[in-house]
Design an enzyme around this catalytic site. Sequence first.
Site, PDB file in Angstrom:
ATOM      1  N   GLY A  37       0.828  -1.210   0.000  1.00 56.61           N
ATOM      2  CA  GLY A  37       0.000   0.000   0.000  1.00 56.61           C
ATOM      3  C   GLY A  37       0.857   1.252   0.000  1.00 56.61           C
ATOM      4  N   ASP A  53      -6.758  -0.274   6.638  1.00 53.39           N
ATOM      5  CA  ASP A  53      -7.799   0.658   6.189  1.00 53.39           C
ATOM      6  C   ASP A  53      -8.464   1.303   7.405  1.00 53.39           C
ATOM      7  OD1 ASP A  53      -7.461   0.079   3.393  1.00 53.39           O
ATOM      8  OD2 ASP A  53      -8.275  -1.892   3.872  1.00 53.39           O
ATOM      9  N   GLU A  85      -0.835 -10.799   3.605  1.00 55.98           N
ATOM     10  CA  GLU A  85      -0.641  -9.977   4.803  1.00 55.98           C
ATOM     11  C   GLU A  85      -1.038 -10.750   6.064  1.00 55.98           C
ATOM     12  OE1 GLU A  85      -1.270  -5.697   2.537  1.00 55.98           O
ATOM     13  OE2 GLU A  85      -2.929  -6.510   3.691  1.00 55.98           O
TER      14      GLU A  85
HETATM   15  C1  5RP Z   1      -3.480  -3.677   1.532  1.00 50.80           C
HETATM   16  C2  5RP Z   1      -3.773  -3.104   2.875  1.00 50.80           C
HETATM   17  C3  5RP Z   1      -3.242  -1.747   3.179  1.00 50.80           C
HETATM   18  O1  5RP Z   1      -2.482  -1.814   4.326  1.00 50.80           O
HETATM   19  C4  5RP Z   1      -4.410  -0.805   3.404  1.00 50.80           C
HETATM   20  O2  5RP Z   1      -5.275  -0.869   2.292  1.00 50.80           O
HETATM   21  C5  5RP Z   1      -3.922   0.626   3.609  1.00 50.80           C
HETATM   22  O3  5RP Z   1      -3.372   1.108   2.414  1.00 50.80           O
HETATM   23  P1  5RP Z   1      -2.692   2.534   2.270  1.00 50.80           P
HETATM   24  O4  5RP Z   1      -1.410   2.489   3.012  1.00 50.80           O
HETATM   25  O5  5RP Z   1      -2.503   2.697   0.787  1.00 50.80           O
HETATM   26  O6  5RP Z   1      -3.618   3.578   2.828  1.00 50.80           O
HETATM   27  O7  5RP Z   1      -4.396  -3.713   3.705  1.00 50.80           O
HETATM   28  O8  5RP Z   1      -4.104  -4.921   1.333  1.00 50.80           O
END
Ligand code: 5RP
Length: 221
Positions: free
Chosen positions: A28, A83, A102
């Site tokens: 991400g 998120d 993850e």
């Molecule tokens: C990916 C994830 C990310 O950690 C989550 O979506 C946060 O993303 P970002 O750092 O772009 O805000 O779970 O699968």
Amino acid sequence: MFNKLKKIAAKVAIKYIKNNNIIGIGSGTTISHFIDLLSTEKHNIKGIISASENSTKKLKKYNFNILNINKIKKIGIYFDSADEINHKMQMIKGGGAALTNEKIISSLSEIFICIVDESKYVKYLGIHPVPIEIIPLAKNFIIKKLSYIGAIAKLRINTVTEHGNLILDVYNLNLDNPVKIEKYINNIPGIVTVGLFTKRCADIIIIGNKNYTVSVINKKK
Ligand code: 5RP
């Protein structure tokens, strides 16, 4: 602004790398900032387990030693974002569709450090939909099963995971008891991974605040 907050939090997270350890790296935009800062600690990193092709590509550009997860026994620290994360350190993850890797990597790690900007640190989970990775042929069955608990599952368009699966974004889930919901969804045939992380929660949250300070929250023992 959020990018700046992710960066200042990532800068604090870097300080946790010590003792020439094996570390895990999520995926991400937050983690992308983290990787940019990682070179200063190269001497302290024995190897890296990466959660996505994007992260691997970037890590290789910086010449990091990428390890095969099947060849190692444990990981010292896993760095990732989320998120949403609540006060109990439970998370919604999977915005980037890398949730399966993850979850595996974080489960193998001794410490999980979650790096976020302030907007993601919430009182109750559920502002974002909960992503789930599913086997393609089970799509309609799973959508129906989820509708029995009042949830609305929408297929994420133009998305195939690194494992060749689909992502459903699940809205309208009652997350008063996220532990129960994680277990319930895990039990539906055809589900690969649910993006609720209530069993393997974070141990440390590093938050970039709107006033440009950084807060560090440790799990209560
Ligand atoms: C990916 C994830 C990310 O950690 C989550 O979506 C946060 O993303 P970002 O750092 O772009 O805000 O779970 O699968």
